[in-house]
Design a protein around this motif. Structure first.
Motif, mmCIF file in Angstrom:
data_model
loop_
_atom_site.group_PDB
_atom_site.id
_atom_site.type_symbol
_atom_site.label_atom_id
_atom_site.label_comp_id
_atom_site.label_asym_id
_atom_site.label_seq_id
_atom_site.Cartn_x
_atom_site.Cartn_y
_atom_site.Cartn_z
ATOM 1 N N LYS A 192 0.664 -1.114 0.023
ATOM 2 C CA LYS A 192 -0.131 0.321 -0.071
ATOM 3 C C LYS A 192 0.929 1.212 0.001
ATOM 4 N N VAL A 193 1.920 1.274 0.850
ATOM 5 C CA VAL A 193 2.819 2.234 0.850
ATOM 6 C C VAL A 193 3.519 2.381 -0.476
ATOM 7 N N LEU A 194 4.107 1.633 -0.920
ATOM 8 C CA LEU A 194 4.683 1.746 -2.388
ATOM 9 C C LEU A 194 3.545 2.253 -3.371
ATOM 10 N N ALA A 195 2.311 1.725 -3.306
ATOM 11 C CA ALA A 195 1.460 2.047 -4.100
ATOM 12 C C ALA A 195 1.166 3.865 -3.950
ATOM 13 N N LEU A 196 1.260 4.314 -2.725
ATOM 14 C CA LEU A 196 1.104 5.705 -2.215
ATOM 15 C C LEU A 196 2.237 6.142 -2.962
ATOM 16 N N ILE A 197 3.279 5.765 -3.051
ATOM 17 C CA ILE A 197 4.366 6.552 -3.470
ATOM 18 C C ILE A 197 4.248 6.570 -4.840
ATOM 19 N N GLY A 198 3.630 5.706 -5.592
ATOM 20 C CA GLY A 198 3.541 5.807 -7.097
ATOM 21 C C GLY A 198 2.320 6.971 -7.039
ATOM 22 N N SER A 199 1.350 7.173 -6.385
ATOM 23 C CA SER A 199 0.495 8.333 -6.524
ATOM 24 C C SER A 199 1.293 9.600 -6.439
ATOM 25 N N LEU A 200 2.002 9.680 -5.596
ATOM 26 C CA LEU A 200 2.733 11.016 -5.229
ATOM 27 C C LEU A 200 3.531 11.266 -6.569
ATOM 28 N N LYS A 201 4.139 10.537 -7.143
ATOM 29 C CA LYS A 201 5.099 10.417 -8.377
ATOM 30 C C LYS A 201 4.081 10.846 -9.577
ATOM 31 N N ALA A 202 2.971 10.137 -9.594
ATOM 32 C CA ALA A 202 1.982 10.660 -10.749
ATOM 33 C C ALA A 202 1.534 12.164 -10.746
ATOM 34 N N GLN A 203 1.400 12.439 -9.392
ATOM 35 C CA GLN A 203 1.296 13.988 -9.262
ATOM 36 C C GLN A 203 2.210 14.990 -9.439
ATOM 37 N N GLY A 204 3.510 14.461 -9.764
ATOM 38 C CA GLY A 204 4.694 15.352 -10.194
ATOM 39 C C GLY A 204 5.344 15.847 -9.011
ATOM 40 N N ARG A 205 5.085 14.980 -7.873
ATOM 41 C CA ARG A 205 6.102 15.499 -6.509
ATOM 42 C C ARG A 205 7.318 14.696 -6.679
ATOM 43 N N GLY A 206 8.343 14.913 -5.976
ATOM 44 C CA GLY A 206 9.795 14.464 -5.707
ATOM 45 C C GLY A 206 9.684 13.653 -4.564
ATOM 46 N N VAL A 207 10.069 12.441 -4.565
ATOM 47 C CA VAL A 207 10.071 11.523 -3.250
ATOM 48 C C VAL A 207 11.620 11.164 -3.284
ATOM 49 N N ILE A 208 12.089 11.107 -2.016
ATOM 50 C CA ILE A 208 13.514 10.416 -1.618
ATOM 51 C C ILE A 208 13.062 9.447 -0.693
#
Ligand SMILES: Nc1ncnc2c1ncn2[C@@H]1O[C@H](COP(=O)(O)OP(=O)(O)OP(=O)(O)O)[C@@H](O)[C@H]1O
Ligand SMILES: [Mg+2]
Length: 253
Positions: A192-208
């Protein structure tokens, strides 16, 4: 790993040659890291390699001894994590900074509570707005709990993780730092957390994303930056490296 010129223009975060010393320990030596919109960068390295120290410098916990950090091209020096959050940098830890006794809404607004005025003058907490925002944010994450108003202390680790991610989304964080967010979670919650990271990415945010789990890293990251004893050991595009190569970078030799 040369960036396209169009990407270079929109770099969100640009960490340039930062160093950090704790007494006799050189925790970070001249480390640089770039982050583009919609990009997930994994930060890897053995225990004590300097991963948490680097995120804490970006999130305003520690000041750098040397080097600089640019956000949208501007040099920033955050003296507190609150200052970094206001600038759009959110950090999510496994034992994250949620207030256990408060609801999802109250946690989203923690430190930034909305106020409404009764009779045009008496300030009170705008609970309705907090509840609505909580509903909308969690729905956006496709996240469901039985009771939205329950204290978050009753939620599981993965659900709490989702609340923290929801908070970052609600406040439009541009940069989300995740320090081992899946370390203590069960497999479904990790997914679920990995999927949430995917949605952050899809919204153009940057994730470390910091993790010791190479499988997770290869599942979500676009690039991997490897630290070894405080120095940059290497950097690869995920589609151009292998687990073996990453492990070699981590242990050196
Ligand atoms: N507050 C501190 N005071 C003194 N030394 C510290 C402090 N924080 C980190 N260090 C030291 O800096 C080095 C890097 O630590 P850091 O926590 O950044 O590693 P890490 O890569 O996050 O490791 P792990 O994978 O175990 O979380 C270590 O040698 C550590 O002992
Ligand atoms: Mg760490």
């Amino acid at each position: 790993m040369s960036a396209l010129p169009s990407q270079a223009l929109q770099l969100i975060l640009d960490v340039r040659g930062v160093s950090k010393r704790f007494g006799g320990v050189e925790a970070l030596k001249d480390v640089s890291l770039k982050l583009f919109p919609g990009e997930v960068v994994a930060l890897a390295g053995d225990n004590g390699a300097g991963k948490s120290t680097l995120t804490k410098m970006i999130s305003g916990v520690y000041a750098a001894d040397g080097g600089e950090i640019r956000l949208d091209g501007e040099v920033v020096r955050f003296s507190t994590p609150e200052a970094a959050r206001h600038a759009g940098i959110e950090t999510i830890y496994q034992d994250l900074a949620l207030a256990d006794n408060l609801s999802i809404g109250a946690n989203i607004f923690l430190g930034r509570e909305p106020i409404r005025r009764v009779l045009g003058m008496i300030p009170v907490l705008d609970r309705a707005r907090m509840a609505t925002a909580a509903q909308a944010t969690m729905a956006r994450l496709d996240f469901h709990v039985n009771r939205m108003d329950a204290p978050v202390g009753r939620f599981s680790g993965g659900q709490r993780q989702a609340v923290a991610i929801g908070r970052a989304m609600y406040w439009n964080a541009r940069v989300i730092l995740m320090d081992e967010p899946t370390a203590a979670l069960g497999v479904p919650e990790q997914r679920k957390v990995l999927a949430l990271i995917g949605s952050l990415k899809a919204q153009g945010r940057g994730v470390i994303f910091i993790s010791h789990n190479l499988q997770d890293i290869f599942a979500v990251a676009d690039r991997i930056v490897v630290l070894r004893r405080g120095s940059l050991a290497g950097e690869r595009r995920i589609d151009q490296t292998t687990h073996d190569e990453v492990v070699k970078l981590m242990i050196g030799g």
